[in-house]
Design a protein around this motif. Structure first.
Motif, mmCIF file in Angstrom:
data_model
loop_
_atom_site.group_PDB
_atom_site.id
_atom_site.type_symbol
_atom_site.label_atom_id
_atom_site.label_comp_id
_atom_site.label_asym_id
_atom_site.label_seq_id
_atom_site.Cartn_x
_atom_site.Cartn_y
_atom_site.Cartn_z
ATOM 1 N N PHE A 126 64.441 44.241 11.206
ATOM 2 C CA PHE A 126 65.847 44.424 11.565
ATOM 3 C C PHE A 126 66.521 45.520 10.739
ATOM 4 O O PHE A 126 67.196 46.396 11.308
ATOM 5 N N PRO A 127 66.365 45.536 9.394
ATOM 6 C CA PRO A 127 66.945 46.669 8.643
ATOM 7 C C PRO A 127 66.272 47.999 8.979
ATOM 8 O O PRO A 127 66.945 49.045 9.025
ATOM 9 N N ALA A 128 64.960 47.973 9.232
ATOM 10 C CA ALA A 128 64.254 49.223 9.553
ATOM 11 C C ALA A 128 64.749 49.826 10.855
ATOM 12 O O ALA A 128 64.742 51.051 11.033
ATOM 13 N N SER A 129 65.204 48.967 11.788
ATOM 14 C CA SER A 129 65.679 49.479 13.071
ATOM 15 C C SER A 129 66.913 50.362 12.903
ATOM 16 O O SER A 129 67.197 51.202 13.760
ATOM 17 N N VAL A 130 67.662 50.168 11.808
ATOM 18 C CA VAL A 130 68.834 51.021 11.550
ATOM 19 C C VAL A 130 68.404 52.471 11.386
ATOM 20 O O VAL A 130 69.112 53.398 11.806
ATOM 21 N N VAL A 131 67.238 52.691 10.790
ATOM 22 C CA VAL A 131 66.715 54.050 10.587
ATOM 23 C C VAL A 131 65.912 54.510 11.798
ATOM 24 O O VAL A 131 66.031 55.668 12.235
ATOM 25 N N LEU A 132 65.100 53.609 12.348
ATOM 26 C CA LEU A 132 64.175 54.008 13.415
ATOM 27 C C LEU A 132 64.892 54.384 14.708
ATOM 28 O O LEU A 132 64.452 55.295 15.421
ATOM 29 N N LEU A 133 65.981 53.703 15.024
ATOM 30 C CA LEU A 133 66.662 53.982 16.293
ATOM 31 C C LEU A 133 67.245 55.390 16.331
ATOM 32 O O LEU A 133 66.984 56.147 17.287
ATOM 33 N N PRO A 134 68.016 55.824 15.340
ATOM 34 C CA PRO A 134 68.489 57.235 15.379
ATOM 35 C C PRO A 134 67.355 58.237 15.207
ATOM 36 O O PRO A 134 67.410 59.345 15.772
ATOM 37 N N LEU A 135 66.312 57.845 14.446
ATOM 38 C CA LEU A 135 65.166 58.747 14.280
ATOM 39 C C LEU A 135 64.453 58.942 15.612
ATOM 40 O O LEU A 135 63.959 60.038 15.914
ATOM 41 N N MET A 136 64.405 57.858 16.433
ATOM 42 C CA MET A 136 63.790 57.966 17.757
ATOM 43 C C MET A 136 64.577 58.945 18.620
ATOM 44 O O MET A 136 63.986 59.783 19.330
ATOM 45 N N ARG A 137 65.903 58.878 18.567
ATOM 46 C CA ARG A 137 66.728 59.797 19.365
ATOM 47 C C ARG A 137 66.536 61.238 18.898
ATOM 48 O O ARG A 137 66.553 62.173 19.709
ATOM 49 N N LEU A 138 66.337 61.410 17.601
ATOM 50 C CA LEU A 138 66.182 62.753 17.058
ATOM 51 C C LEU A 138 64.829 63.361 17.412
ATOM 52 O O LEU A 138 64.743 64.552 17.757
ATOM 53 N N LEU A 139 63.775 62.533 17.362
ATOM 54 C CA LEU A 139 62.411 63.051 17.561
ATOM 55 C C LEU A 139 61.841 62.722 18.941
ATOM 56 O O LEU A 139 60.642 62.836 19.147
ATOM 57 N N ILE A 140 62.697 62.333 19.878
ATOM 58 C CA ILE A 140 62.204 61.915 21.194
ATOM 59 C C ILE A 140 61.377 62.987 21.899
ATOM 60 O O ILE A 140 60.377 62.652 22.557
ATOM 61 N N PRO A 141 61.714 64.298 21.792
ATOM 62 C CA PRO A 141 60.848 65.288 22.461
ATOM 63 C C PRO A 141 59.420 65.279 21.909
ATOM 64 O O PRO A 141 58.458 65.300 22.680
ATOM 65 N N LEU A 142 59.300 65.235 20.584
ATOM 66 C CA LEU A 142 57.970 65.222 19.977
ATOM 67 C C LEU A 142 57.230 63.929 20.311
ATOM 68 O O LEU A 142 56.041 63.946 20.643
ATOM 69 N N VAL A 143 57.950 62.806 20.254
ATOM 70 C CA VAL A 143 57.333 61.509 20.569
ATOM 71 C C VAL A 143 56.867 61.486 22.021
ATOM 72 O O VAL A 143 55.768 61.000 22.330
ATOM 73 N N ALA A 144 57.682 62.009 22.932
ATOM 74 C CA ALA A 144 57.328 62.022 24.353
ATOM 75 C C ALA A 144 56.077 62.860 24.598
ATOM 76 O O ALA A 144 55.208 62.480 25.392
#
Length: 418
Positions: A126-144
């Motif tokens: 739950f605390p990690a999701s605070v970092v992972l969620l905005p990080l996902m939005r930031l790196l979504i092109p690379l992740v995709a």
């Protein structure tokens, strides 16, 4: 970097190892979350659960994000550790850096954080999701891009990534979960839930009162006998028949007894008028289906018929409810007139005792896929009618016939085999 102070390099290396531990623990914590508890928390609008659920909607992207971050910091840590080792030990520092960094990452960035996350997934995820969620939005092109390549490779190997659906629990798996003593469910409630799950595997002929044990009114009897039957009844619903209990005329509810008895005694016409229409059901009806039928049709008593249409027993709503909540009295000697405990640890059974009732009362495991009564079970195993007392073994239990009347076993003594 070669000119940077060693103190700064050590600080950056420590930060990278902490970041690696963060990504490692996040991966284990997210994947270890209980999906059903997560749904429950999400319904309560728990913010951490809502963030984690959003990330877990696409687990392939979440894993991709975590592994990208983990590999980036591990590679960066390796590069910095190599620079530090070379500055301290020269070319030999490369080997030293490799060995030491492997141990440090293994202990502090892999095993320890993942163990903590496996033990306390919610406290980590739950605390990690605070970092992972905005990080996902930031790196979504690379992740995709990474996911597109990996999914393509999986398809080449014949693996369809769309086949993985929502996690489901079968009836047997749910039974195991409910029966688990570590589950935070009171013992009595746990037993009731297990009994509800078992209703699907039990049919009405497993719990019905056999026709030869009917308590009801025979219209061919005298008025005095009928009145005595009504007076002595401990049941509120009585089947009424003429000539034979296979010829059911109806069911009398004792709330209507005032219409049956007047100043002159029994009113036969009033009795016939007070009868409710009989409700017939097949013997193979599952209990969970019959309970629903009772509720929909507003009946409380049903007459069980075989494949030829002959009445073979009756079952009431209370009988099915007792399959869920158990007998309404828990004292074996008070609640059963068919099972008599003996001082030597054995039991004397009435031959007409239900095999299922014996199993439930004594926690035995006699076979229930054949005859429903102990008399029938004993005769099936003997494969003949004994001339006198006989002993036999059924599964892990030893029995001795104590009383035989015609072709019916009236009393049996039994105990678990040693």
């Amino acid at each position: 970097m070669n000119d940077a102070p060693l103190g700064l390099l050590f600080a950056v290396l420590a930060a990278l190892i902490l970041m690696s531990g963060f990504f490692s623990s996040s991966e284990t914590g997210m994947m270890s979350l209980n999906r059903y508890r997560l749904k429950h928390l999400r319904k309560q609008h728990h913010k951490g659960a809502m963030r984690a659920s959003k990330l877990l909607e696409r687990p392939d992207r979440l894993i991709g994000l975590i592994l990208i971050g983990n590999n980036l910091v591990n590679i960066a840590a390796s590069a910095i550790a190599t620079v530090i080792a070379i500055r301290l030990y020269g070319d030999a520092g490369i080997v030293i850096a490799t060995i030491l960094l492997t141990l440090v990452i293994l202990i502090f960035a892999e095993v320890t954080p993942k163990t903590i996350a496996a033990l306390y997934p919610e406290k980590i995820a739950f605390p990690a999701s605070v970092v992972l969620l905005p990080l996902m939005r930031l790196l979504i092109p690379l992740v995709a891009i990474v996911n597109w390549v990996t999914n393509g490779l999986l398809r080449l190997l014949g693996i369809n990534t769309n086949e993985a659906g929502e996690e489901r629990v079968s009836r047997e798996e749910l039974r195991t979960i409910v029966s688990d003593p570590d589950a935070m469910i009171p013992q009595r409630h746990r037993g009731m839930l297990v009994n509800i799950l078992d209703l699907e595997g039990v049919t009405v002929d497993d719990i019905m009162v056999p026709r030869n044990e009917f308590y009801g009114i025979d219209l061919d009897e005298s008025d005095e006998c009928i009145l005595e039957t009504i007076h002595r009844s401990s049941h509120t619903l009585l089947p009424v028949w003429r000539e034979d209990s296979n010829n059911i005329e109806g069911v009398l509810h004792l709330r209507n007894v005032s219409r049956v008895v007047d100043r002159d005694g029994l009113s036969r016409s009033g009795l016939i008028a007070a009868l409710d229409k009989p409700y017939f059901i097949p013997e193979s009806t599952p209990l969970h289906t019959q309970l629903r039928n009772f509720q929909q049709k507003k009946f409380r008593l049903a007459l069980v018929v075989d494949e030829y249409g002959d009445v073979i027993g009756l079952v009431a709503v209370a009988d099915i409810l007792e399959e869920i909540v158990g007998e309404f009295t828990s004292n074996l000697s008070d609640s059963s007139d068919e099972i008599y405990p003996q001082r030597d640890g054995s039991y004397v059974f009435d031959g007409g005792a239900s095999v299922r009732d014996i199993n439930k009362a004594l926690k035995w495991e006699l076979p229930t896929d054949g005859p429903k009564t102990l008399s029938g079970l004993v005769l099936e195993y003997l494969e003949s009618f004994p001339d006198g007392n006989a002993g036999l073994r059924i599964s892990n239990y030893c029995f001795e016939i104590l009383e035989l009347e015609g072709n019916v076993v009236r009393a049996v003594k039994g105990r678990p085999s040693e």
